[in-house]
Scaffold this motif. Structure first.
Motif, PDB file in Angstrom:
ATOM      1  N   GLY A  55       0.598  -1.119   0.010  1.00 46.21           N
ATOM      2  CA  GLY A  55      -0.018   0.021  -0.078  1.00 46.21           C
ATOM      3  C   GLY A  55       0.815   1.272  -0.071  1.00 46.21           C
ATOM      4  N   VAL A  56       0.229   2.383   0.411  1.00 50.00           N
ATOM      5  CA  VAL A  56       1.049   3.678   0.560  1.00 50.00           C
ATOM      6  C   VAL A  56       2.008   3.592   1.488  1.00 50.00           C
ATOM      7  CG1 VAL A  56       0.821   6.128   0.825  1.00 50.00           C
ATOM      8  CG2 VAL A  56      -1.150   4.948  -0.410  1.00 50.00           C
ATOM      9  N   MET A  57       3.253   3.935   1.131  1.00 48.47           N
ATOM     10  CA  MET A  57       4.374   3.551   1.895  1.00 48.47           C
ATOM     11  C   MET A  57       5.613   4.985   1.385  1.00 48.47           C
ATOM     12  SD  MET A  57       5.881   0.027   0.430  1.00 48.47           S
ATOM     13  CE  MET A  57       7.377   0.271   1.564  1.00 48.47           C
ATOM     14  N   VAL A  58       6.606   5.013   2.299  1.00 46.01           N
ATOM     15  CA  VAL A  58       7.859   5.699   1.844  1.00 46.01           C
ATOM     16  C   VAL A  58       8.832   4.558   1.725  1.00 46.01           C
ATOM     17  CG1 VAL A  58       9.357   7.419   2.786  1.00 46.01           C
ATOM     18  CG2 VAL A  58       6.873   7.722   3.363  1.00 46.01           C
ATOM     19  N   SER A  59       9.460   4.921   0.594  1.00 46.84           N
ATOM     20  CA  SER A  59      10.669   3.987   0.290  1.00 46.84           C
ATOM     21  C   SER A  59      11.892   4.642  -0.030  1.00 46.84           C
ATOM     22  CB  SER A  59      10.404   3.146  -1.005  1.00 46.84           C
ATOM     23  OG  SER A  59       9.138   2.101  -0.590  1.00 46.84           O
ATOM     24  N   ASN A  60      12.897   4.138  -0.244  1.00 51.34           N
ATOM     25  CA  ASN A  60      14.117   4.741  -0.617  1.00 51.34           C
ATOM     26  C   ASN A  60      14.737   4.492  -1.996  1.00 51.34           C
ATOM     27  OD1 ASN A  60      16.903   5.658  -0.479  1.00 51.34           O
ATOM     28  ND2 ASN A  60      16.949   5.644   1.601  1.00 51.34           N
ATOM     29  N   LEU A  61      15.044   5.661  -2.771  1.00 46.78           N
ATOM     30  CA  LEU A  61      15.653   5.426  -4.043  1.00 46.78           C
ATOM     31  C   LEU A  61      16.957   4.627  -4.026  1.00 46.78           C
ATOM     32  CD1 LEU A  61      14.774   8.952  -5.689  1.00 46.78           C
ATOM     33  CD2 LEU A  61      13.879   6.786  -6.278  1.00 46.78           C
ATOM     34  N   THR A  62      17.674   4.629  -2.883  1.00 46.53           N
ATOM     35  CA  THR A  62      18.951   3.933  -2.859  1.00 46.53           C
ATOM     36  C   THR A  62      18.726   2.415  -2.800  1.00 46.53           C
ATOM     37  OG1 THR A  62      19.487   4.361  -0.565  1.00 46.53           O
ATOM     38  CG2 THR A  62      19.957   6.182  -2.020  1.00 46.53           C
ATOM     39  N   GLU A  63      17.610   2.049  -2.351  1.00 45.34           N
ATOM     40  CA  GLU A  63      17.433   0.390  -2.094  1.00 45.34           C
ATOM     41  C   GLU A  63      17.707  -0.052  -3.431  1.00 45.34           C
ATOM     42  OE1 GLU A  63      13.828  -0.129  -0.397  1.00 45.34           O
ATOM     43  OE2 GLU A  63      13.911   1.141   1.377  1.00 45.34           O
ATOM     44  N   ALA A  64      18.324  -1.325  -3.415  1.00 46.91           N
ATOM     45  CA  ALA A  64      18.535  -1.986  -4.763  1.00 46.91           C
ATOM     46  C   ALA A  64      17.506  -2.125  -5.647  1.00 46.91           C
ATOM     47  CB  ALA A  64      19.425  -3.469  -4.257  1.00 46.91           C
ATOM     48  N   TYR A  65      16.228  -2.524  -5.000  1.00 42.85           N
ATOM     49  CA  TYR A  65      14.989  -2.874  -6.086  1.00 42.85           C
ATOM     50  C   TYR A  65      14.813  -1.489  -6.552  1.00 42.85           C
ATOM     51  CZ  TYR A  65      10.443  -4.116  -7.490  1.00 42.85           C
ATOM     52  OH  TYR A  65       9.262  -4.393  -8.092  1.00 42.85           O
ATOM     53  N   TRP A  66      14.673  -0.612  -6.137  1.00 42.82           N
ATOM     54  CA  TRP A  66      14.322   0.787  -6.474  1.00 42.82           C
ATOM     55  C   TRP A  66      15.385   1.479  -7.768  1.00 42.82           C
ATOM     56  CZ3 TRP A  66       9.592   0.828  -7.044  1.00 42.82           C
ATOM     57  CH2 TRP A  66       8.699   0.249  -5.835  1.00 42.82           C
ATOM     58  N   ARG A  67      16.579   1.312  -7.059  1.00 41.41           N
ATOM     59  CA  ARG A  67      17.823   1.740  -8.080  1.00 41.41           C
ATOM     60  C   ARG A  67      17.730   0.961  -9.309  1.00 41.41           C
ATOM     61  NH1 ARG A  67      21.760   1.003  -4.100  1.00 41.41           N
ATOM     62  NH2 ARG A  67      22.442  -0.954  -5.279  1.00 41.41           N
ATOM     63  N   ARG A  68      17.508  -0.412  -9.346  1.00 40.08           N
ATOM     64  CA  ARG A  68      17.475  -1.243 -10.490  1.00 40.08           C
ATOM     65  C   ARG A  68      16.430  -0.859 -11.378  1.00 40.08           C
ATOM     66  NH1 ARG A  68      16.328  -7.804 -10.624  1.00 40.08           N
ATOM     67  NH2 ARG A  68      16.257  -7.866 -12.966  1.00 40.08           N
ATOM     68  N   TYR A  69      15.356  -0.139 -10.906  1.00 43.94           N
ATOM     69  CA  TYR A  69      14.102  -0.212 -11.858  1.00 43.94           C
ATOM     70  C   TYR A  69      13.844   1.583 -12.166  1.00 43.94           C
ATOM     71  CZ  TYR A  69      13.036  -5.167 -11.598  1.00 43.94           C
ATOM     72  OH  TYR A  69      13.269  -6.402 -11.688  1.00 43.94           O
ATOM     73  N   TYR A  70      14.809   2.173 -11.435  1.00 47.33           N
ATOM     74  CA  TYR A  70      14.316   3.593 -11.321  1.00 47.33           C
ATOM     75  C   TYR A  70      14.644   4.200 -13.072  1.00 47.33           C
ATOM     76  CZ  TYR A  70      14.910   8.850 -10.997  1.00 47.33           C
ATOM     77  OH  TYR A  70      14.893  10.002 -11.149  1.00 47.33           O
ATOM     78  N   TYR A  71      13.691   4.827 -13.576  1.00 47.05           N
ATOM     79  CA  TYR A  71      13.757   5.399 -14.978  1.00 47.05           C
ATOM     80  C   TYR A  71      14.219   6.906 -14.906  1.00 47.05           C
ATOM     81  CZ  TYR A  71      12.691   6.524 -19.725  1.00 47.05           C
ATOM     82  OH  TYR A  71      12.629   7.240 -20.878  1.00 47.05           O
ATOM     83  N   LYS A  72      13.501   7.742 -14.509  1.00 48.78           N
ATOM     84  CA  LYS A  72      13.660   9.154 -14.392  1.00 48.78           C
ATOM     85  C   LYS A  72      12.834   9.876 -13.405  1.00 48.78           C
ATOM     86  CE  LYS A  72      15.276   9.501 -19.108  1.00 48.78           C
ATOM     87  NZ  LYS A  72      14.967  10.386 -20.470  1.00 48.78           N
ATOM     88  N   GLY A  73      13.140  11.059 -13.255  1.00 52.45           N
ATOM     89  CA  GLY A  73      12.346  12.084 -12.434  1.00 52.45           C
ATOM     90  C   GLY A  73      11.588  12.804 -13.276  1.00 52.45           C
ATOM     91  N   GLY A  74      10.763  13.555 -12.792  1.00 56.37           N
ATOM     92  CA  GLY A  74      10.140  14.565 -13.836  1.00 56.37           C
ATOM     93  C   GLY A  74       9.326  15.529 -12.922  1.00 56.37           C
ATOM     94  N   ARG A  75       9.285  16.884 -13.344  1.00 56.47           N
ATOM     95  CA  ARG A  75       8.405  17.885 -13.140  1.00 56.47           C
ATOM     96  C   ARG A  75       7.398  18.431 -13.776  1.00 56.47           C
ATOM     97  NH1 ARG A  75      13.109  21.356 -11.304  1.00 56.47           N
ATOM     98  NH2 ARG A  75      13.137  19.854  -9.837  1.00 56.47           N
ATOM     99  N   PRO A  76       6.136  18.540 -13.331  1.00 49.90           N
ATOM    100  CA  PRO A  76       5.002  18.761 -14.160  1.00 49.90           C
ATOM    101  C   PRO A  76       5.276  20.101 -14.914  1.00 49.90           C
ATOM    102  CG  PRO A  76       4.180  17.758 -12.189  1.00 49.90           C
ATOM    103  CD  PRO A  76       5.631  18.107 -11.963  1.00 49.90           C
ATOM    104  N   GLU A  77       4.856  20.111 -16.176  1.00 47.90           N
ATOM    105  CA  GLU A  77       4.951  21.372 -16.844  1.00 47.90           C
ATOM    106  C   GLU A  77       3.607  21.981 -16.919  1.00 47.90           C
ATOM    107  OE1 GLU A  77       6.075  20.461 -21.159  1.00 47.90           O
ATOM    108  OE2 GLU A  77       7.786  19.327 -20.391  1.00 47.90           O
ATOM    109  N   GLU A  78       3.619  23.277 -16.229  1.00 47.58           N
ATOM    110  CA  GLU A  78       2.087  24.023 -16.498  1.00 47.58           C
ATOM    111  C   GLU A  78       1.443  23.983 -17.405  1.00 47.58           C
ATOM    112  OE1 GLU A  78       0.621  25.358 -13.686  1.00 47.58           O
ATOM    113  OE2 GLU A  78       2.372  24.542 -12.396  1.00 47.58           O
ATOM    114  N   SER A  79       1.936  24.063 -18.676  1.00 42.86           N
ATOM    115  CA  SER A  79       1.243  23.970 -19.874  1.00 42.86           C
ATOM    116  C   SER A  79       0.564  22.896 -20.206  1.00 42.86           C
ATOM    117  CB  SER A  79       1.760  24.748 -21.112  1.00 42.86           C
ATOM    118  OG  SER A  79       2.985  23.790 -21.431  1.00 42.86           O
TER     119      SER A  79
END
Length: 191
Positions: free
Chosen positions: A150-174
């Motif tokens: 469910g809804v939780m807080v995880s760490n991007l440095t954990e092996a699982y998330w590091r392995r599957y991380y793609y990109k970050g993004g910031r919404p564009e107003e337009s």
């Protein structure tokens, strides 16, 4: 996680913070916003100095432990893209799209080192397409709706998330105003 243990833990942390605020002579400790930042810092593992938007952390906190449900969008069950959509609608008053791939189409990609609280983080889990999204909180932590916990807080440095991380993004107003409404399921299958 056992609900009673979670409530007991939150009460203990709250009492410690209240006690600390009562004994401290610093004027900043009596500021309710600083107390909230300290509290959420303890819960989410993010330094209070990195917490610029208390409303973001409060919203995430209120949803922690909500079960995962594919296509769900309530506290009875929610999936990752509906959770990130709810964060953006309620905290930033912005619409970002209805699934993780659609949300990615509405952001400006940013490097991992440039992530700021509130940015989206995208993952390609056992797929060539984006299958998961979360909300960056700071200090390498992100909030998301995991299919197993469910809804939780995880760490991007954990092996699982590091392995599957793609990109970050910031919404564009337009782009957020003209988001392509694609209600196709994400087909998420995560830890």
């Amino acid at each position: 996680m056992n609900t009673k243990k979670l409530v007991a833990g939150m009460l203990l942390i709250g009492l410690c913070l209240v006690s600390q605020a009562q004994t401290s002579k610093k004027s900043t400790d009596s500021d309710p916003d600083n107390l909230a930042k300290e509290y959420f810092s303890q819960i989410m593992g993010v330094a209070s100095t990195a917490m610029a938007n208390t409303k973001l952390y409060q919203f995430v906190y209120e949803w922690l432990g909500t079960p995962y449900r594919l296509g769900g969008d309530t506290k009875r069950g929610i999936d990752c893209s509906k959770f990130s959509l709810a964060v953006y609608e309620n905290v930033f008053n912005t619409t970002i799209g209805y699934n993780s791939r659609n949300q990615y189409a509405n952001v400006t990609p940013i490097r991992k080192n440039d992530l700021q609280p509130g940015d989206l983080v995208f993952f390609k889990i056992r797929s060539r397409q984006i299958t998961h999204v979360g909300i960056y909180l700071g200090d390498d932590k992100f909030a998301h709706a995991s299919s197993s916990r469910g809804v939780m807080v995880s760490n991007l440095t954990e092996a699982y998330w590091r392995r599957y991380y793609y990109k970050g993004g910031r919404p564009e107003e337009s782009k957020t105003m003209t988001a392509n409404i694609d209600t196709e399921d994400d087909g998420e299958n995560l830890n």
